[in-house]
Design a protein around this motif. Structure first.
Motif, PDB file in Angstrom:
ATOM      1  N   PRO A 262      57.571 -10.224   6.344  1.00  0.00           N
ATOM      2  CA  PRO A 262      57.134 -10.929   7.556  1.00  0.00           C
ATOM      3  C   PRO A 262      58.297 -11.394   8.425  1.00  0.00           C
ATOM      4  O   PRO A 262      59.268 -11.957   7.929  1.00  0.00           O
ATOM      5  CB  PRO A 262      56.347 -12.123   7.000  1.00  0.00           C
ATOM      6  CG  PRO A 262      56.836 -12.295   5.602  1.00  0.00           C
ATOM      7  CD  PRO A 262      57.213 -10.933   5.109  1.00  0.00           C
ATOM      8  N   THR A 263      58.174 -11.127   9.711  1.00  0.00           N
ATOM      9  CA  THR A 263      59.172 -11.598  10.668  1.00  0.00           C
ATOM     10  C   THR A 263      58.909 -13.062  11.002  1.00  0.00           C
ATOM     11  O   THR A 263      57.885 -13.641  10.613  1.00  0.00           O
ATOM     12  CB  THR A 263      59.120 -10.761  11.951  1.00  0.00           C
ATOM     13  OG1 THR A 263      57.833 -10.937  12.564  1.00  0.00           O
ATOM     14  CG2 THR A 263      59.345  -9.276  11.656  1.00  0.00           C
ATOM     15  N   GLU A 264      59.825 -13.645  11.759  1.00  0.00           N
ATOM     16  CA  GLU A 264      59.660 -15.043  12.168  1.00  0.00           C
ATOM     17  C   GLU A 264      58.409 -15.225  13.014  1.00  0.00           C
ATOM     18  O   GLU A 264      57.667 -16.204  12.856  1.00  0.00           O
ATOM     19  CB  GLU A 264      60.903 -15.482  12.952  1.00  0.00           C
ATOM     20  CG  GLU A 264      60.913 -16.965  13.303  1.00  0.00           C
ATOM     21  CD  GLU A 264      62.195 -17.372  13.996  1.00  0.00           C
ATOM     22  OE1 GLU A 264      62.141 -17.660  15.206  1.00  0.00           O
ATOM     23  OE2 GLU A 264      63.243 -17.375  13.331  1.00  0.00           O
ATOM     24  N   LEU A 265      58.130 -14.267  13.906  1.00  0.00           N
ATOM     25  CA  LEU A 265      56.935 -14.345  14.753  1.00  0.00           C
ATOM     26  C   LEU A 265      55.671 -14.307  13.907  1.00  0.00           C
ATOM     27  O   LEU A 265      54.719 -15.073  14.146  1.00  0.00           O
ATOM     28  CB  LEU A 265      56.933 -13.187  15.757  1.00  0.00           C
ATOM     29  CG  LEU A 265      55.671 -13.054  16.639  1.00  0.00           C
ATOM     30  CD1 LEU A 265      55.496 -14.298  17.499  1.00  0.00           C
ATOM     31  CD2 LEU A 265      55.760 -11.802  17.514  1.00  0.00           C
ATOM     32  N   VAL A 266      55.651 -13.446  12.900  1.00  0.00           N
ATOM     33  CA  VAL A 266      54.473 -13.343  12.038  1.00  0.00           C
ATOM     34  C   VAL A 266      54.279 -14.629  11.236  1.00  0.00           C
ATOM     35  O   VAL A 266      53.154 -15.129  11.101  1.00  0.00           O
ATOM     36  CB  VAL A 266      54.608 -12.121  11.099  1.00  0.00           C
ATOM     37  CG1 VAL A 266      53.533 -12.149  10.013  1.00  0.00           C
ATOM     38  CG2 VAL A 266      54.527 -10.833  11.896  1.00  0.00           C
ATOM     39  N   MET A 267      55.367 -15.188  10.701  1.00  0.00           N
ATOM     40  CA  MET A 267      55.253 -16.426   9.926  1.00  0.00           C
ATOM     41  C   MET A 267      54.750 -17.581  10.799  1.00  0.00           C
ATOM     42  O   MET A 267      53.880 -18.357  10.366  1.00  0.00           O
ATOM     43  CB  MET A 267      56.605 -16.785   9.312  1.00  0.00           C
ATOM     44  CG  MET A 267      57.040 -15.883   8.166  1.00  0.00           C
ATOM     45  SD  MET A 267      55.870 -15.839   6.785  1.00  0.00           S
ATOM     46  CE  MET A 267      55.855 -17.560   6.272  1.00  0.00           C
ATOM     47  N   ILE A 268      55.261 -17.694  12.015  1.00  0.00           N
ATOM     48  CA  ILE A 268      54.788 -18.744  12.926  1.00  0.00           C
ATOM     49  C   ILE A 268      53.309 -18.557  13.221  1.00  0.00           C
ATOM     50  O   ILE A 268      52.524 -19.516  13.224  1.00  0.00           O
ATOM     51  CB  ILE A 268      55.612 -18.730  14.235  1.00  0.00           C
ATOM     52  CG1 ILE A 268      57.046 -19.199  13.961  1.00  0.00           C
ATOM     53  CG2 ILE A 268      54.963 -19.614  15.295  1.00  0.00           C
ATOM     54  CD1 ILE A 268      57.968 -19.072  15.148  1.00  0.00           C
ATOM     55  N   SER A 269      52.915 -17.308  13.447  1.00  0.00           N
ATOM     56  CA  SER A 269      51.510 -17.016  13.758  1.00  0.00           C
ATOM     57  C   SER A 269      50.604 -17.410  12.596  1.00  0.00           C
ATOM     58  O   SER A 269      49.525 -17.994  12.792  1.00  0.00           O
ATOM     59  CB  SER A 269      51.341 -15.532  14.082  1.00  0.00           C
ATOM     60  OG  SER A 269      52.152 -15.155  15.175  1.00  0.00           O
ATOM     61  N   ILE A 270      51.036 -17.108  11.381  1.00  0.00           N
ATOM     62  CA  ILE A 270      50.214 -17.431  10.206  1.00  0.00           C
ATOM     63  C   ILE A 270      50.156 -18.940   9.990  1.00  0.00           C
ATOM     64  O   ILE A 270      49.087 -19.499   9.681  1.00  0.00           O
ATOM     65  CB  ILE A 270      50.767 -16.705   8.970  1.00  0.00           C
ATOM     66  CG1 ILE A 270      50.505 -15.203   9.096  1.00  0.00           C
ATOM     67  CG2 ILE A 270      50.140 -17.244   7.690  1.00  0.00           C
ATOM     68  CD1 ILE A 270      51.101 -14.368   7.989  1.00  0.00           C
ATOM     69  N   PHE A 271      51.274 -19.627  10.151  1.00  0.00           N
ATOM     70  CA  PHE A 271      51.275 -21.089  10.009  1.00  0.00           C
ATOM     71  C   PHE A 271      50.327 -21.729  11.026  1.00  0.00           C
ATOM     72  O   PHE A 271      49.554 -22.637  10.696  1.00  0.00           O
ATOM     73  CB  PHE A 271      52.689 -21.632  10.189  1.00  0.00           C
ATOM     74  CG  PHE A 271      53.511 -21.607   8.936  1.00  0.00           C
ATOM     75  CD1 PHE A 271      53.206 -20.746   7.900  1.00  0.00           C
ATOM     76  CD2 PHE A 271      54.602 -22.454   8.785  1.00  0.00           C
ATOM     77  CE1 PHE A 271      53.956 -20.704   6.741  1.00  0.00           C
ATOM     78  CE2 PHE A 271      55.364 -22.433   7.627  1.00  0.00           C
ATOM     79  CZ  PHE A 271      55.038 -21.557   6.600  1.00  0.00           C
ATOM     80  N   LEU A 272      50.396 -21.265  12.265  1.00  0.00           N
ATOM     81  CA  LEU A 272      49.506 -21.806  13.303  1.00  0.00           C
ATOM     82  C   LEU A 272      48.051 -21.485  12.975  1.00  0.00           C
ATOM     83  O   LEU A 272      47.161 -22.321  13.197  1.00  0.00           O
ATOM     84  CB  LEU A 272      49.886 -21.235  14.670  1.00  0.00           C
ATOM     85  CG  LEU A 272      51.201 -21.751  15.262  1.00  0.00           C
ATOM     86  CD1 LEU A 272      51.520 -21.027  16.569  1.00  0.00           C
ATOM     87  CD2 LEU A 272      51.136 -23.259  15.507  1.00  0.00           C
ATOM     88  N   LEU A 273      47.808 -20.292  12.455  1.00  0.00           N
ATOM     89  CA  LEU A 273      46.447 -19.916  12.080  1.00  0.00           C
ATOM     90  C   LEU A 273      45.907 -20.867  11.019  1.00  0.00           C
ATOM     91  O   LEU A 273      44.748 -21.320  11.110  1.00  0.00           O
ATOM     92  CB  LEU A 273      46.444 -18.477  11.551  1.00  0.00           C
ATOM     93  CG  LEU A 273      45.129 -17.986  10.923  1.00  0.00           C
ATOM     94  CD1 LEU A 273      44.025 -17.945  11.966  1.00  0.00           C
ATOM     95  CD2 LEU A 273      45.328 -16.612  10.282  1.00  0.00           C
ATOM     96  N   VAL A 274      46.713 -21.194  10.004  1.00  0.00           N
ATOM     97  CA  VAL A 274      46.276 -22.092   8.938  1.00  0.00           C
ATOM     98  C   VAL A 274      45.933 -23.468   9.503  1.00  0.00           C
ATOM     99  O   VAL A 274      44.862 -24.035   9.217  1.00  0.00           O
ATOM    100  CB  VAL A 274      47.360 -22.219   7.849  1.00  0.00           C
ATOM    101  CG1 VAL A 274      46.964 -23.270   6.812  1.00  0.00           C
ATOM    102  CG2 VAL A 274      47.598 -20.879   7.173  1.00  0.00           C
ATOM    103  N   MET A 275      46.816 -24.014  10.340  1.00  0.00           N
ATOM    104  CA  MET A 275      46.599 -25.362  10.862  1.00  0.00           C
ATOM    105  C   MET A 275      45.431 -25.410  11.846  1.00  0.00           C
ATOM    106  O   MET A 275      44.628 -26.354  11.825  1.00  0.00           O
ATOM    107  CB  MET A 275      47.881 -25.871  11.529  1.00  0.00           C
ATOM    108  CG  MET A 275      49.085 -25.961  10.599  1.00  0.00           C
ATOM    109  SD  MET A 275      48.748 -26.847   9.043  1.00  0.00           S
ATOM    110  CE  MET A 275      48.468 -28.502   9.644  1.00  0.00           C
ATOM    111  N   ILE A 276      45.315 -24.401  12.695  1.00  0.00           N
ATOM    112  CA  ILE A 276      44.204 -24.382  13.659  1.00  0.00           C
ATOM    113  C   ILE A 276      42.878 -24.214  12.932  1.00  0.00           C
ATOM    114  O   ILE A 276      41.876 -24.861  13.267  1.00  0.00           O
ATOM    115  CB  ILE A 276      44.408 -23.257  14.698  1.00  0.00           C
ATOM    116  CG1 ILE A 276      45.601 -23.591  15.598  1.00  0.00           C
ATOM    117  CG2 ILE A 276      43.153 -23.048  15.538  1.00  0.00           C
ATOM    118  CD1 ILE A 276      46.001 -22.459  16.529  1.00  0.00           C
ATOM    119  N   SER A 277      42.859 -23.363  11.909  1.00  0.00           N
ATOM    120  CA  SER A 277      41.628 -23.178  11.138  1.00  0.00           C
ATOM    121  C   SER A 277      41.236 -24.465  10.417  1.00  0.00           C
ATOM    122  O   SER A 277      40.049 -24.832  10.377  1.00  0.00           O
ATOM    123  CB  SER A 277      41.826 -22.038  10.132  1.00  0.00           C
ATOM    124  OG  SER A 277      40.645 -21.791   9.413  1.00  0.00           O
ATOM    125  N   ALA A 278      42.220 -25.175   9.844  1.00  0.00           N
ATOM    126  CA  ALA A 278      41.938 -26.461   9.198  1.00  0.00           C
ATOM    127  C   ALA A 278      41.423 -27.476  10.212  1.00  0.00           C
ATOM    128  O   ALA A 278      40.481 -28.239   9.934  1.00  0.00           O
ATOM    129  CB  ALA A 278      43.199 -26.983   8.514  1.00  0.00           C
TER     130      ALA A 278
END
Length: 731
Positions: A262-278
């Motif tokens: 995973p690139t930095e962009l992908v990791m940021i996207s996944i982190f944001l996805l987790v927090m927004i979903s929560a």
């Protein structure tokens, strides 16, 4: 003045243990260090009896809470003051959201799909019976404890919702802890392990759905509001699965993250996805942990991408955040509330129902699906594991106002006891000796009434003798040199027989990513080495070949290697210096008493026509003489040069195609071998050590003890030209 004092720290007279709302980090660090150190100290003795870390973390919380250390005057007010708990809870809940993300990431729904019939029946039976009995005991809990403790409970909780929650709490199985227990007991990849993991996936998903339903109903003021909560929650899940999942897969593919991590962009996207979903599931009225769980299901699993994501975040979650959360669960547990016979009677009843209904339901379903009784009991016992997930469910119930602190404590005691019992109970009903017997029976090596093999039936018209030559191969890789070496050893005549057992032994650490790499879903295709080897096996018509993958905890690796060396006339261990896995295998084999052949392959060699044997007359040379004369040199298909390294009384007869030379010490071994240009060099382990003292041009160093010899193999192959190398070590 106070501000200046705070800036000066302890030198200004400030007390670091005193909670300061404007600067809470000092006390937070004290709490964090106490919790983590305390839990690790508790886990150390528990690890010897194979207990998961969650046991230590909850017991640590209980000891730090009002049940034990909290009875010390001013302990809780000083270390865990009430004003500091919200900050600690916030940190723990952030970690919990990401832990549920890892749980969702670890689950692969295709695992259940591949074993749908048996896993589905075990999962359903393992939920329906506990759920029904849980609903029944909820009647007594509701009427005996709800009214007495109603000050701590929302009065709008009806018996229906209460019973629904208790049923879910008793029906759920802790998938993450279950996977860890399977790895500790070396059951990953076995029939029992595959079924338990597959059923655990279905059980986990169904449990979270029911829990989300319960929380949604509790948080709703009316039926129409509850309906809206459920519809919007389902809509959010559909949105993630239908729109976000393909978009995330596109982003991962576009950035090359499948291949390169995973690139930095992908990791940021996944982190944001987790927090927004929560965030979304929380404001909808369910719970933020469900958002993290669903976000984990969205992440693609192709090419090990989910494993790479897990590796980046698992340590900080499991070592840092989770101890906080489960210790907080222990802090909320007050054993002093279990203060009368009725309370303890219900506590014992909850424990019995939680264990018995899971074991009975899952075991009967497994037995009806064709498993043996002991295998079925092992499945049922493992499915009764509670652990992490149960404690999360209980905390959700406490936070939602469904459970009082007293009933919460009763269920925490149940979760601890069920989790603690799972490992020893499984070992008692499904011991290693029984596992080996079942495996041999299913391979056809024994009749069920036999303890050892009397005859080996391969087909209706082929019977081999009771004691054929046994060859064990510790696979780490399959290459042309290994195949060429086996071509030499395996008899050409179908009148002779050789039993060849190839096993790939894989280490399993306590990391989630390690379990994901070696999951039951990928077990059959775990490592191409076994399948590659088995695809070649049909060419050896006089050999009975079987392949196996053994998955063992890291600490048990040498013992696991030793288990596979019994009854083998010769053990072959391929070795490559750049491959850490093969290094571990050979090192473990060297520590055991067995006839061992370490093969250092030259991948360019697809056949062996000329062999150079370095002979010194040691016990290792006696072994290599026996093997070579029995299998290699008797057919006349291979020429050989025997180099006698020192004075020996007699040189064994290697065959008419062998040329014997005596080493005069004038020419280096390296020069002799280079001149001969063999396809294979064969040497005894003791001879290698002897040459280290006399022919330093051949060996890089002179310190060649058992372990350090591995460091020299690469030098030997590099110096001895285009040859593969086999080092024999006698038992």
């Amino acid at each position: 003045m106070a501000s200046a004092s705070n800036q000066a720290g302890v030198f200004g007279g400030s007390n670091p243990s005193e909670y300061n709302a404007s600067d809470p980090i000092v006390l937070w660090i004290i709490q964090l260090v106490i919790i983590i150190v305390f839990c690790r100290i508790l886990y150390y003795p528990l690890s010897f009896i194979r207990q998961p870390k969650v046991i230590a973390e909850v017991i640590g919380g209980v000891l730090l809470g009002p049940s034990v250390l909290g009875r010390i005057p001013n302990f809780n007010q000083t270390i865990f003051p009430a004003a500091s708990i919200p900050g600690l809870t916030l940190t723990a809940n952030i970690g919990l959201v990401f832990f549920l993300f890892l749980v969702g990431l670890e689950l692969d729904l295709s695992l259940m799909a591949k074993n749908l019939k048996i896993a589905g029946s075990v999962a359903v039976a393992g939920m329906v019976l506990p759920f029904g009995c849980g609903f029944a005991i909820a009647y007594g809990l509701y009427h005996n404890f709800h009214e007495a403790d109603e000050a701590g409970i929302q009065d709008r909780i009806s018996f229906g919702l209460y019973g629904l929650f208790v049923g879910v709490a008793l029906a759920i199985t802790a998938f993450p802890v279950l996977a860890r227990i399977l790895s500790e007991l070396k059951l990953l990849g076995t029939t029992v392990g595959t079924i338990v993991l597959s059923a655990g996936v279905g059980n986990d998903v169904a449990g979270w759905i029911l829990l989300a339903l319960t929380v949604a109903l509790v948080n709703s003021s009316s039926g129409i509001v509850a309906l809206w909560v459920l519809l919007v929650a389902v809509g959010w899940v559909v949105f993630l699965m239908v729109l976000v999942r393909p978009a995330l897969r596109w982003l991962v593919r576009r950035t090359g993250s499948f291949e390169n991590g995973p690139t930095e962009l992908v990791m940021i996207s996944i982190f944001l996805l987790v927090m927004i979903s929560a965030f979304m599931t929380d404001i909808i009225g369910v719970h933020p942990i469900f958002g993290g769980f669903v976000a984990g299901l969205v992440v693609p699993h192709e090419k090990g991408f989910a494993v790479k994501i897990t590796e980046k975040i698992e340590d900080i979650i499991s070592l840092f955040f989770l101890p906080l959360y489960f210790t907080l669960s222990g802090l909320k547990t007050n054993l002093g509330l279990l203060d009368d016979g009725q309370t303890w009677a219900y506590t014992i009843a909850i424990i019995v129902i939680a264990m018995a209904t899971k074991i009975i339901g899952s075991s009967v379903a497994a037995r009806l699906s064709g498993l043996l009784w002991r295998e079925s009991l092992a499945v049922g016992t493992l499915m009764s594991c509670k652990g992490l997930v149960e404690l999360i469910v209980l905390n959700v119930g406490l936070q939602a106002g469904i459970l009082s602190q007293r009933v919460f404590t009763m269920f925490v005691v149940m979760a601890l006891i069920c989790t603690f019992i799972t490992t020893p109970a499984t070992m008692s009903v499904y011991p290693a000796s029984y596992q080996r017997k079942v495996a041999a029976w299913r391979r056809g090596d024994i009749d069920w009434s036999d303890e050892v093999q009397s005859i080996r039936r391969v087909s209706s018209d082929t019977i081999y003798p009771a004691a054929p030559t046994r060859l064990t191969i510790l696979l780490s890789r399959v290459d042309s040199a290994l195949v060429a070496f086996l071509d030499l050893l395996i008899p050409r005549s179908e009148k002779e027989c050789m039993l060849v057992h190839a096993v790939d032994i894989r280490e399993l650490t306590d990391r989630t990513s390690s379990r994901m790499r070696i999951s039951a879903e990928e077990y059959q295709d775990l490592d191409s080495s076994v399948h590659s080897f088995m695809s070649i096996a049909p060419v050896w018509r006089s050999a009975i070949v079987n392949g196996d993958v053994a998955i063992v905890p890291e600490v048990d690796f040498p013992a696991a290697v030793n288990e596979h060396l019994d009854n083998a006339e010769l053990v072959i261990a391929p070795y490559k210096s750049s491959d850490y896995h093969s290094h571990r295998i050979v090192n473990s084999a060297l520590q055991n008493s067995c006839n061992l052949a370490i093969l250092v392959p030259n991948d360019a060699k697809i056949s062996i026509k000329h062999v150079v044997v370095l002979y010194a007359g040691s016990s290792d040379d006696v072994l290599l003489t026996h093997i070579l004369t029995k299998f290699v040199f008797h057919g006349g298909n291979v020429t050989s040069t025997i180099i006698v390294l020192n004075e020996v009384e007699t040189v064994p007869e290697f065959g008419s195609y062998a040329t014997v030379k005596k080493w005069d010490h004038q020419e280096s071994i390296t020069d002799i071998i280079t001149t001969e240009s063999p396809d294979l060099v064969v040497v005894g382990h003791n001879s290698i050590i002897g040459m280290a003292k006399t022919d330093r041009s051949s060996i890089a160093t002179t310190d060649l003890e058992t372990k350090s010899i591995l460091g020299e193999l690469g030098h030997l192959v590099a110096r001895w030209g285009n040859s593969s190398l086999v080092i024999f070590r006698a038992a």
